[in-house]
Design a protein around this motif. Structure first.
Motif, PDB file in Angstrom:
ATOM      1  N   VAL A  85      49.989  11.720  61.951  1.00 17.72           N
ATOM      2  CA  VAL A  85      48.560  12.033  62.005  1.00 17.72           C
ATOM      3  C   VAL A  85      47.782  11.035  61.146  1.00 17.72           C
ATOM      4  O   VAL A  85      46.696  10.600  61.521  1.00 17.72           O
ATOM      5  CB  VAL A  85      48.280  13.484  61.551  1.00 17.72           C
TER       6      VAL A  85
ATOM      7  N   LEU B 205      46.337   9.748  72.732  1.00 16.58           N
ATOM      8  CA  LEU B 205      46.440  10.771  71.691  1.00 16.58           C
ATOM      9  C   LEU B 205      47.876  11.070  71.263  1.00 16.58           C
ATOM     10  O   LEU B 205      48.100  11.690  70.226  1.00 16.58           O
ATOM     11  CB  LEU B 205      45.802  12.085  72.196  1.00 16.58           C
TER      12      LEU B 205
ATOM     13  N   ASP C 118      42.288  15.411  67.589  1.00 18.53           N
ATOM     14  CA  ASP C 118      42.609  14.251  66.764  1.00 18.53           C
ATOM     15  C   ASP C 118      43.944  13.645  67.158  1.00 18.53           C
ATOM     16  O   ASP C 118      44.117  12.435  67.094  1.00 18.53           O
ATOM     17  CB  ASP C 118      42.638  14.652  65.286  1.00 18.53           C
ATOM     18  N   ALA C 119      44.893  14.500  67.538  1.00 21.18           N
ATOM     19  CA  ALA C 119      46.208  13.981  67.939  1.00 21.18           C
ATOM     20  C   ALA C 119      47.002  15.056  68.666  1.00 21.18           C
ATOM     21  O   ALA C 119      46.791  16.249  68.468  1.00 21.18           O
ATOM     22  CB  ALA C 119      46.996  13.513  66.714  1.00 21.18           C
TER      23      ALA C 119
ATOM     24  N   MET D 270      40.276  18.927  61.495  1.00 21.33           N
ATOM     25  CA  MET D 270      41.497  18.463  62.132  1.00 21.33           C
ATOM     26  C   MET D 270      41.856  19.355  63.318  1.00 21.33           C
ATOM     27  O   MET D 270      41.969  20.568  63.169  1.00 21.33           O
ATOM     28  CB  MET D 270      42.622  18.504  61.084  1.00 21.33           C
ATOM     29  N   ARG D 271      41.988  18.736  64.498  1.00 21.93           N
ATOM     30  CA  ARG D 271      42.365  19.511  65.683  1.00 21.93           C
ATOM     31  C   ARG D 271      43.600  18.884  66.313  1.00 21.93           C
ATOM     32  O   ARG D 271      43.548  17.747  66.776  1.00 21.93           O
ATOM     33  CB  ARG D 271      41.218  19.564  66.699  1.00 21.93           C
TER      34      ARG D 271
ATOM     35  N   VAL E  51      46.748   8.141  62.990  1.00 17.79           N
ATOM     36  CA  VAL E  51      45.635   8.391  63.907  1.00 17.79           C
ATOM     37  C   VAL E  51      44.309   8.163  63.199  1.00 17.79           C
ATOM     38  O   VAL E  51      43.417   7.489  63.705  1.00 17.79           O
ATOM     39  CB  VAL E  51      45.680   9.852  64.426  1.00 17.79           C
ATOM     40  N   ALA E  52      44.211   8.723  61.967  1.00 11.73           N
ATOM     41  CA  ALA E  52      42.953   8.616  61.219  1.00 11.73           C
ATOM     42  C   ALA E  52      42.586   7.151  60.959  1.00 11.73           C
ATOM     43  O   ALA E  52      41.417   6.800  60.887  1.00 11.73           O
ATOM     44  CB  ALA E  52      43.076   9.382  59.912  1.00 11.73           C
TER      45      ALA E  52
ATOM     46  N   GLN F 244      33.454  18.734  70.541  1.00 12.73           N
ATOM     47  CA  GLN F 244      34.626  18.487  69.709  1.00 12.73           C
ATOM     48  C   GLN F 244      35.677  17.740  70.523  1.00 12.73           C
ATOM     49  O   GLN F 244      35.578  17.648  71.741  1.00 12.73           O
ATOM     50  CB  GLN F 244      35.216  19.828  69.233  1.00 12.73           C
ATOM     51  N   HIS F 245      36.678  17.202  69.808  1.00 11.13           N
ATOM     52  CA  HIS F 245      37.790  16.558  70.511  1.00 11.13           C
ATOM     53  C   HIS F 245      39.060  16.725  69.682  1.00 11.13           C
ATOM     54  O   HIS F 245      38.998  17.066  68.497  1.00 11.13           O
ATOM     55  CB  HIS F 245      37.488  15.075  70.731  1.00 11.13           C
TER      56      HIS F 245
END
Ligand code: ADP
Ligand code: ADP
Ligand code: ZN
Length: 220
Positions: free
Chosen positions: A214, A193, A110-111, A1-2, A217-218, A107-108
């Motif tokens: 979050v 995002l 997540d929100a 999780m980022r 988002v998933a 990587q990126h």
């Protein structure tokens, strides 16, 4: 999780970053805490940063980006599987730098969680904020007081008021936020995002709203 937390000075980024780090067992990275750590240890970076912090101005992008890149690359971030960034990015160039840092690691994010609080509430929160110089816990003289006045619940240290929480510096920080940080809202909105959460509720309510934001988002 980022994750990235966005919001004005006093919006509750530090308070919520700690709660989210605990919830997902990820690393809390606060650029403000990192700069204050360097300042208190008298490092070269700390002395440089304090020239800006004490005035309520931003530390130059290049210096800040390098510090964040180093921190994100430490092994605890990989072993815990992510981070919640608190106070970074604070300018559009920093947002671009973060994308580049993550892309280089494949990587990126997540929100990006935007904690919205009206400015008059922010002001009250900042002038009443007290912090623990030892463990970085946050309090507020009336909204979130420690059990014993001026004493940290967690570690017992005597609480202090941050130099930049004085009314005059607070005004500068709001201006800096409007001019340099708020353009990040559109920046992340464009990238799909951004999730906006009402930050003018109790800390627990805000945490629940962030966790559920979050969650959406998933599922996207
Ligand atoms: P930031 O990191 O965004 O500057 P903090 O987490 O340090 O914000 O919070 C600023 C001040 O407001 C602190 O004194 C904190 O105890 C208090 N605070 C944080 N969240 C809330 C909330 N939801 N309601 C009332 N006070 C809060
Ligand atoms: P707050 O939580 O009240 O918004 P921070 O603790 O995040 O404040 O930041 C305190 C100060 O540290 C800022 O006013 C600025 O001088 C410096 N700082 C923190 N993060 C950054 C950043 N990403 N870029 C530039 N300066 C920063
Ligand atoms: Zn403490």
């Amino acid at each position: 999780m980022r994750l990235v937390l966005l919001g004005g000075p006093g919006a509750g980024k530090g308070t919520q970053a700690k709660a989210l780090a605990k919830h997902w067992k990820i690393v809390h990275i606060s650029t403000g805490d990192l700069f204050r750590y360097h300042r208190d240890h008298g490092t070269e970076l700390g002395l440089l940063a304090n020239r800006y912090m004490a005035q309520g101005q931003l530390v130059p992008d290049e210096v800040t980006e390098k510090m964040v890149e180093d921190r994100i690359s430490q092994s605890d971030v990989a072993s815990q599987g992510g981070f919640v960034l608190d106070g970074f990015p604070r300018t559009v160039p920093q947002g671009e730098a973060l994308s580049a840092i993550l892309a280089s690691k494949h990587q990126h994010l997540d929100a990006v969680l935007y904690i919205f609080v009206p400015e008059e509430v922010l002001e009250e929160r900042l002038v009443g904020r007290r912090v623990c110089p030892q463990c970085q816990a946050n309090y507020h003289v009336s909204l979130n007081p420690p059990k014993i006045a001026d004493t940290c619940d967690v570690c017992g240290a005597t609480l202090i008021q941050r130099e930049d929480d004085q009314p005059l510096t607070v005004r500068t920080r709001f201006k800096v936020y409007q001019e340099q940080t708020s353009p990040l809202i559109a920046f992340y909105e464009k990238r799909g995002l951004l999730r906006t959460v009402d930050g003018n509720q109790t800390p627990d309510q805000v945490t629940r709203a962030l966790v559920s934001a979050v969650g959406t988002v998933a599922d996207d």
